[in-house]
Enzyme design. Structure first.
Site, PDB file in Angstrom:
ATOM      1  N   GLY A 294       0.730  -1.126   0.051  1.00  0.00           N
ATOM      2  CA  GLY A 294      -0.010   0.076   0.020  1.00  0.00           C
ATOM      3  C   GLY A 294       1.099   1.278   0.122  1.00  0.00           C
ATOM      4  N   SER A 295       0.271   2.427  -0.027  1.00  0.00           N
ATOM      5  CA  SER A 295       0.753   3.581   0.070  1.00  0.00           C
ATOM      6  C   SER A 295      -0.116   4.662   0.459  1.00  0.00           C
ATOM      7  CB  SER A 295       1.394   4.109  -1.453  1.00  0.00           C
ATOM      8  OG  SER A 295       0.190   4.217  -2.349  1.00  0.00           O
ATOM      9  N   GLY A 296       0.590   5.692   0.943  1.00  0.00           N
ATOM     10  CA  GLY A 296       0.037   6.851   1.751  1.00  0.00           C
ATOM     11  C   GLY A 296       0.206   8.173   0.678  1.00  0.00           C
ATOM     12  N   TYR A 297       0.312   9.386   1.549  1.00  0.00           N
ATOM     13  CA  TYR A 297       0.669  10.606   0.717  1.00  0.00           C
ATOM     14  C   TYR A 297       2.064  10.571   0.395  1.00  0.00           C
ATOM     15  CZ  TYR A 297      -3.577  13.211   1.339  1.00  0.00           C
ATOM     16  OH  TYR A 297      -4.771  13.692   1.434  1.00  0.00           O
TER      17      TYR A 297
ATOM     18  N   LYS B  39       4.578   7.620   1.303  1.00  0.00           N
ATOM     19  CA  LYS B  39       5.365   6.533   1.129  1.00  0.00           C
ATOM     20  C   LYS B  39       4.816   5.383   0.405  1.00  0.00           C
ATOM     21  CE  LYS B  39       6.126   5.903   5.420  1.00  0.00           C
ATOM     22  NZ  LYS B  39       5.672   7.255   6.092  1.00  0.00           N
ATOM     23  N   ALA B  40       5.511   4.520  -0.193  1.00  0.00           N
ATOM     24  CA  ALA B  40       4.975   3.244  -0.827  1.00  0.00           C
ATOM     25  C   ALA B  40       5.524   2.171   0.092  1.00  0.00           C
ATOM     26  CB  ALA B  40       5.341   2.957  -2.252  1.00  0.00           C
ATOM     27  N   VAL B  41       5.079   1.086   0.379  1.00  0.00           N
ATOM     28  CA  VAL B  41       5.412   0.001   1.297  1.00  0.00           C
ATOM     29  C   VAL B  41       5.298  -1.194   0.518  1.00  0.00           C
ATOM     30  CG1 VAL B  41       5.148  -1.082   3.700  1.00  0.00           C
ATOM     31  CG2 VAL B  41       4.606   1.080   3.361  1.00  0.00           C
TER      32      VAL B  41
ATOM     33  N   LYS C 282      10.249   0.446   2.679  1.00  0.00           N
ATOM     34  CA  LYS C 282       9.371   1.560   2.626  1.00  0.00           C
ATOM     35  C   LYS C 282      10.513   2.665   1.826  1.00  0.00           C
ATOM     36  CE  LYS C 282       7.023   1.664   6.968  1.00  0.00           C
ATOM     37  NZ  LYS C 282       6.555   2.706   8.062  1.00  0.00           N
TER      38      LYS C 282
ATOM     39  N   ASP D 198      -1.409  12.133  12.796  1.00  0.00           N
ATOM     40  CA  ASP D 198      -2.223  11.525  11.845  1.00  0.00           C
ATOM     41  C   ASP D 198      -2.700  10.028  12.589  1.00  0.00           C
ATOM     42  OD1 ASP D 198      -3.437  10.331   9.621  1.00  0.00           O
ATOM     43  OD2 ASP D 198      -1.844  10.073   8.751  1.00  0.00           O
TER      44      ASP D 198
END
Length: 498
Positions: free
Chosen positions: A150-153, A155-157, A171, A283
């Site tokens: 998955g990823s957020g604003y 990072k991608a993991v 990461k 967050d």
């Protein structure tokens, strides 16, 4: 035409994903070892030219981006100031590469001492050095089982397996993520935009090393490699956890859900008294946590903060949440009292305690659990009192004291059959540790009898030699006892009267 646009959009998404993947893994045919550390941080310049242009020569957009980079860099420095007080130590080559992210100072930002100063003394990067990593580029060169998580604003993991034995999380900055995309649209400078985003990862790395706790994810190491035409892109190697799925948690036993809440409270208690001061998770959502061997661990710390809000009156200490608002007292020092701690605690209440604590708990523990939920929902308690009350629940549950206030008169008689097991005759109950049967934890045989009496279909139960994290024994409840087989590790109880 619509198909053509769809194909173009799909191609762009695929390109972003491949770019991020290359950021995590070495390009085939690349160097076996990371390139040697650079002795000079600035890029090469023509002879006689200034290392960096004066601030007035930088465009407005570039100046704004440079200012953001400098601010984020200085934020990272603040988390490392404790090392400066203890004295500097020589940087190892791998650590020096981490400091290559240090932003250049413009002429306006350069200090102006009365005399000349050497380059080594002027650089602030020593405070950013991390402890020697356990894992590095060599270790992730031949990874297997790479899987996008998955990823957020920012990072991608990815999940990966090292040496075919150790599963880890990798990461890196997501080149297709919001932070990079928004910055490039605004400033058209991919390299500097990467640096701005990468400081979030550097900050997280420092916090993972500074905040050593059972419920903080472990940092295993990091690696630099060239990717997307950017030198020295950063990949971190961390402990791997399972995503926190609230729907699945609601279907597990109360004991496991209580463990999640207890883990969270122990974490928040540590954060309130950490070596860096009171740390708040700005967050704070379930997706910022993972589960490792049943324990809740925080995994994303790039939005953590140790800054306590300043104030001149109580009205400045206003905390707003979707369902509630709070005003905290302003201290004589001009700081909002316990705002970081209370923000964490209320978020724990609204995301975790409300759903996980009282639901299907033992009846004798529910009054105390309801008290904990209500007190945290109103912020009547701080984290110290909340932690003490959760630990009290744990003691009552592990010691069996919560059973003393219940009526335990068996409704039926049971015959004990040692070294025996009933392989079939299963029925389903909820919540159960076994999806095809009724497997529950008990404090002792008397509690197992009480549970069996409460189920009309229960005609026998089997004590296993397995225990839960609290030391309670796992018991299979059966709907018949027609077929009993020998098993030295189990004891069967058969109902003889109703």
């Amino acid at each position: 035409m619509r198909r053509r646009k769809t194909a173009v959009a799909a191609g762009c998404c695929l390109a972003f994903l491949l770019g991020t993947l290359l950021n995590l893994l070495f390009i085939p045919g690349g160097p076996e070892h990371p390139p040697p550390p650079r002795e000079e941080l600035p890029p090469p310049s023509p002879p006689g030219a200034p290392l960096y242009p004066p601030e007035e020569e930088i465009g407005g957009g570039q100046a704004a981006l440079a200012r953001q980079i400098r601010e984020r860099y200085e934020e990272v420095l603040r988390y490392r100031q404790h090392r400066a007080a203890a004295g500097r130590r020589p940087l190892r080559p791998r650590e020096r590469r981490l400091m290559d992210l240090a932003p250049p100072r413009t002429s306006a930002e350069q200090p102006r001492p009365p005399g000349p100063r050497g380059r080594a003394a002027a650089g602030p990067w020593a405070e950013l050095s991390l402890e020697p990593p356990l894992l590095g580029c060599r270790d992730i060169r031949d990874v297997s089982g790479v899987q996008y998580l998955g990823s957020g604003y920012t990072k991608a993991v990815y999940k990966a397996v090292l040496n075919r034995t150790l599963a880890v999380a990798l990461k890196a900055v997501d080149f297709g993520g919001h932070d990079i995309a928004h910055c490039v649209r605004q400033f058209s400078a991919l390299g500097d935009c990467y640096r701005l985003a990468a400081y979030k990862i550097v900050k997280e790395m420092i916090l993972l090393q500074r905040l050593r706790h059972t419920n903080v994810l472990q940092l295993y190491g990091y690696c630099y490699q060239d990717s997307n035409d950017i030198p020295d892109t950063l990949t971190t190697i961390t402990e791997l956890g399972s995503p926190l799925e609230m729907i699945q948690l609601l279907q597990t036993s109360w004991e496991d859900r209580f463990r999640i809440c207890l883990s969270l409270v122990r974490l928040l208690h540590y954060l309130a008294h950490s070596p860096l001061g009171s740390v708040t998770l700005l967050d704070f959502r379930p997706r910022q946590f993972v589960i490792v061997d049943g324990e809740l661990k925080v995994t994303d710390l790039d939005d953590a903060s140790v800054e306590e809000s300043s104030c001149t009156s109580n009205s400045d200490c206003f905390m707003e949440f979707p369902a509630r608002n709070f005003t905290l007292p302003c201290s004589v020092e001009g700081r909002c009292q316990s705002m970081n701690e209370k923000r964490n605690l209320y978020n724990a209440y609204r995301f975790f305690f409300t759903y996980l604590l009282p639901h299907s708990a033992p009846s004798s523990l529910r009054p105390l659990l309801d008290k904990i939920v209500n007190a945290t929902g109103e912020l009547h308690w701080g984290i110290d009192e909340t932690a003490a009350q959760l630990e009290r629940v744990l003691d009552l549950y592990k010691s069996g004291e919560y059973l003393q206030n219940t009526t335990r008169v068996p409704k039926a008689e049971y015959r004990r059959v040692p070294e025996a097991f009933i392989p079939d005759e299963n029925y389903r109950c909820w919540p159960s540790y076994h999806h095809k049967g009724c497997l529950l934890s008990v404090f002792d045989v008397n509690e197992a009898i009480e549970i069996c009496d409460s189920y009309s279909q229960c005609k026998a139960f089997v004590l296993t030699n397995q225990t839960t994290w609290t030391g309670r024994q796992l018991v299979f409840f059966k709907m018949a006892s027609n077929h009993i087989v020998p098993d030295p590790d189990k004891i069967t109880y058969v109902k003889v009267t109703d």
